[in-house]
Design a protein around this motif. Sequence first.
Motif, PDB file in Angstrom:
ATOM      1  N   LEU A  10       0.760  -1.018  -0.091  1.00 57.15           N
ATOM      2  CA  LEU A  10      -0.350   0.168   0.561  1.00 57.15           C
ATOM      3  C   LEU A  10       1.275   1.193   0.048  1.00 57.15           C
ATOM      4  O   LEU A  10       0.627   2.479  -0.566  1.00 57.15           O
ATOM      5  CB  LEU A  10      -0.908   0.126   0.866  1.00 57.15           C
ATOM      6  CG  LEU A  10      -1.894  -1.023   0.608  1.00 57.15           C
ATOM      7  CD1 LEU A  10      -2.700  -1.350   2.500  1.00 57.15           C
ATOM      8  CD2 LEU A  10      -2.886  -1.051   0.157  1.00 57.15           C
ATOM      9  N   ILE A  13       1.822   2.065  -3.309  1.00 57.46           N
ATOM     10  CA  ILE A  13       1.479   2.557  -4.568  1.00 57.46           C
ATOM     11  C   ILE A  13       0.540   4.014  -3.626  1.00 57.46           C
ATOM     12  O   ILE A  13       1.233   4.497  -5.003  1.00 57.46           O
ATOM     13  CB  ILE A  13       0.030   1.572  -4.133  1.00 57.46           C
ATOM     14  CG1 ILE A  13      -0.891   0.808  -5.079  1.00 57.46           C
ATOM     15  CG2 ILE A  13      -1.848   3.099  -4.571  1.00 57.46           C
ATOM     16  CD1 ILE A  13      -1.440  -0.860  -4.604  1.00 57.46           C
ATOM     17  N   ALA A  14       1.184   4.600  -2.551  1.00 52.14           N
ATOM     18  CA  ALA A  14       0.204   5.871  -2.243  1.00 52.14           C
ATOM     19  C   ALA A  14       1.709   6.676  -2.633  1.00 52.14           C
ATOM     20  O   ALA A  14       1.442   7.704  -3.638  1.00 52.14           O
ATOM     21  CB  ALA A  14       0.455   5.867  -0.898  1.00 52.14           C
ATOM     22  N   ALA A  17       1.719   6.800  -7.070  1.00 49.47           N
ATOM     23  CA  ALA A  17       0.825   7.828  -6.939  1.00 49.47           C
ATOM     24  C   ALA A  17       1.088   9.171  -7.140  1.00 49.47           C
ATOM     25  O   ALA A  17       0.468   9.880  -7.589  1.00 49.47           O
ATOM     26  CB  ALA A  17      -1.072   7.895  -6.136  1.00 49.47           C
ATOM     27  N   ALA A  29      -5.263  12.747  -0.345  1.00 49.23           N
ATOM     28  CA  ALA A  29      -5.322  11.649  -0.255  1.00 49.23           C
ATOM     29  C   ALA A  29      -6.348  11.052   0.217  1.00 49.23           C
ATOM     30  O   ALA A  29      -7.273  11.477   1.138  1.00 49.23           O
ATOM     31  CB  ALA A  29      -4.854  10.860   1.008  1.00 49.23           C
ATOM     32  N   TYR A  30      -6.895   9.953  -0.668  1.00 51.70           N
ATOM     33  CA  TYR A  30      -8.182   9.493  -0.259  1.00 51.70           C
ATOM     34  C   TYR A  30      -8.231   7.076  -0.176  1.00 51.70           C
ATOM     35  O   TYR A  30      -7.498   6.778  -0.126  1.00 51.70           O
ATOM     36  CB  TYR A  30      -9.603   9.387  -1.600  1.00 51.70           C
ATOM     37  CG  TYR A  30      -9.799  10.742  -1.416  1.00 51.70           C
ATOM     38  CD1 TYR A  30     -10.897  11.786  -0.935  1.00 51.70           C
ATOM     39  CD2 TYR A  30      -8.698  11.782  -2.585  1.00 51.70           C
ATOM     40  CE1 TYR A  30     -11.112  12.708  -1.528  1.00 51.70           C
ATOM     41  CE2 TYR A  30      -9.245  13.111  -2.986  1.00 51.70           C
ATOM     42  CZ  TYR A  30      -9.895  13.577  -2.160  1.00 51.70           C
ATOM     43  OH  TYR A  30     -10.457  15.031  -2.355  1.00 51.70           O
ATOM     44  N   LEU A  32      -8.523   4.054  -1.011  1.00 50.35           N
ATOM     45  CA  LEU A  32      -8.112   3.145  -2.049  1.00 50.35           C
ATOM     46  C   LEU A  32      -8.862   2.725  -2.720  1.00 50.35           C
ATOM     47  O   LEU A  32     -10.104   2.092  -2.097  1.00 50.35           O
ATOM     48  CB  LEU A  32      -6.791   2.236  -1.965  1.00 50.35           C
ATOM     49  CG  LEU A  32      -5.672   3.129  -1.199  1.00 50.35           C
ATOM     50  CD1 LEU A  32      -4.172   1.730  -0.789  1.00 50.35           C
ATOM     51  CD2 LEU A  32      -4.464   4.316  -2.714  1.00 50.35           C
ATOM     52  N   THR A  35     -11.486   0.025  -0.630  1.00 51.71           N
ATOM     53  CA  THR A  35     -11.074  -0.630   0.779  1.00 51.71           C
ATOM     54  C   THR A  35     -11.492   1.045   1.434  1.00 51.71           C
ATOM     55  O   THR A  35     -12.189   1.321   1.097  1.00 51.71           O
ATOM     56  CB  THR A  35      -9.572  -0.577   0.496  1.00 51.71           C
ATOM     57  OG1 THR A  35      -9.008   1.320   0.388  1.00 51.71           O
ATOM     58  CG2 THR A  35      -8.590  -1.201  -0.398  1.00 51.71           C
ATOM     59  N   ALA A  38      -6.918   5.069   3.272  1.00 51.45           N
ATOM     60  CA  ALA A  38      -5.780   5.615   2.563  1.00 51.45           C
ATOM     61  C   ALA A  38      -4.523   5.542   2.882  1.00 51.45           C
ATOM     62  O   ALA A  38      -4.877   4.835   4.410  1.00 51.45           O
ATOM     63  CB  ALA A  38      -6.199   6.999   3.094  1.00 51.45           C
ATOM     64  N   HIS A  54       0.904  12.991   0.865  1.00 54.30           N
ATOM     65  CA  HIS A  54      -0.220  13.595   0.510  1.00 54.30           C
ATOM     66  C   HIS A  54      -0.345  14.965   1.714  1.00 54.30           C
ATOM     67  O   HIS A  54      -0.531  14.723   2.975  1.00 54.30           O
ATOM     68  CB  HIS A  54      -1.340  12.506   0.643  1.00 54.30           C
ATOM     69  CG  HIS A  54      -1.699  11.391   0.497  1.00 54.30           C
ATOM     70  ND1 HIS A  54      -1.557  11.949  -1.608  1.00 54.30           N
ATOM     71  CD2 HIS A  54      -0.823  10.750  -0.587  1.00 54.30           C
ATOM     72  CE1 HIS A  54      -1.476  10.714  -2.224  1.00 54.30           C
ATOM     73  NE2 HIS A  54      -1.278   9.944  -1.591  1.00 54.30           N
TER      74      HIS A  54
END
Length: 142
Positions: A10, A13-14, A17, A29-30, A32, A35, A38, A54
């Motif tokens: 995760l 991924i962050a 992004a 950030a929101y 995902l 899920t 965040a 973020h």
Amino acid sequence: MHHLKLISFLLGIAFLAGCTSNKCEPGSAYALPGTNAAVVGIFIGKDGFPKETHKEVVLRPGEKVIYAGPEKFSIIFKNRKTPNGKVENVSRGGVVVIEIPSDIFERKEFFEEFRKNNFLVFDYGIRANGKETDPPIKVVPL
């Protein structure tokens, strides 16, 4: 071990992004897709201050934010206003999880702010390396 792999995935991924190496252009950030979480990466910038992937975290009731970064850091809520009842949230193994209660808008300490603004804001600091930064968490209705 499985949780550590999931958090690492995760966090990856962050970073993909919003960041490449330590040159970060943080946005919001929101949770995902698929899920209720965040993910925000924490790192130490060249100036020695903690930085985040973020600048703002936007969550809904029942969602959570997972902060992953250096082995030792803390999320510290300002003015004793906290969604989880803890002013200081110390990392365990480089991870802090903040959960937003499902009933947060009905809680008496937040009811008036939510009625007035239709959202809540929790100001907090990220403390690491003896220094601190101050991004917000925003909680919006479903």
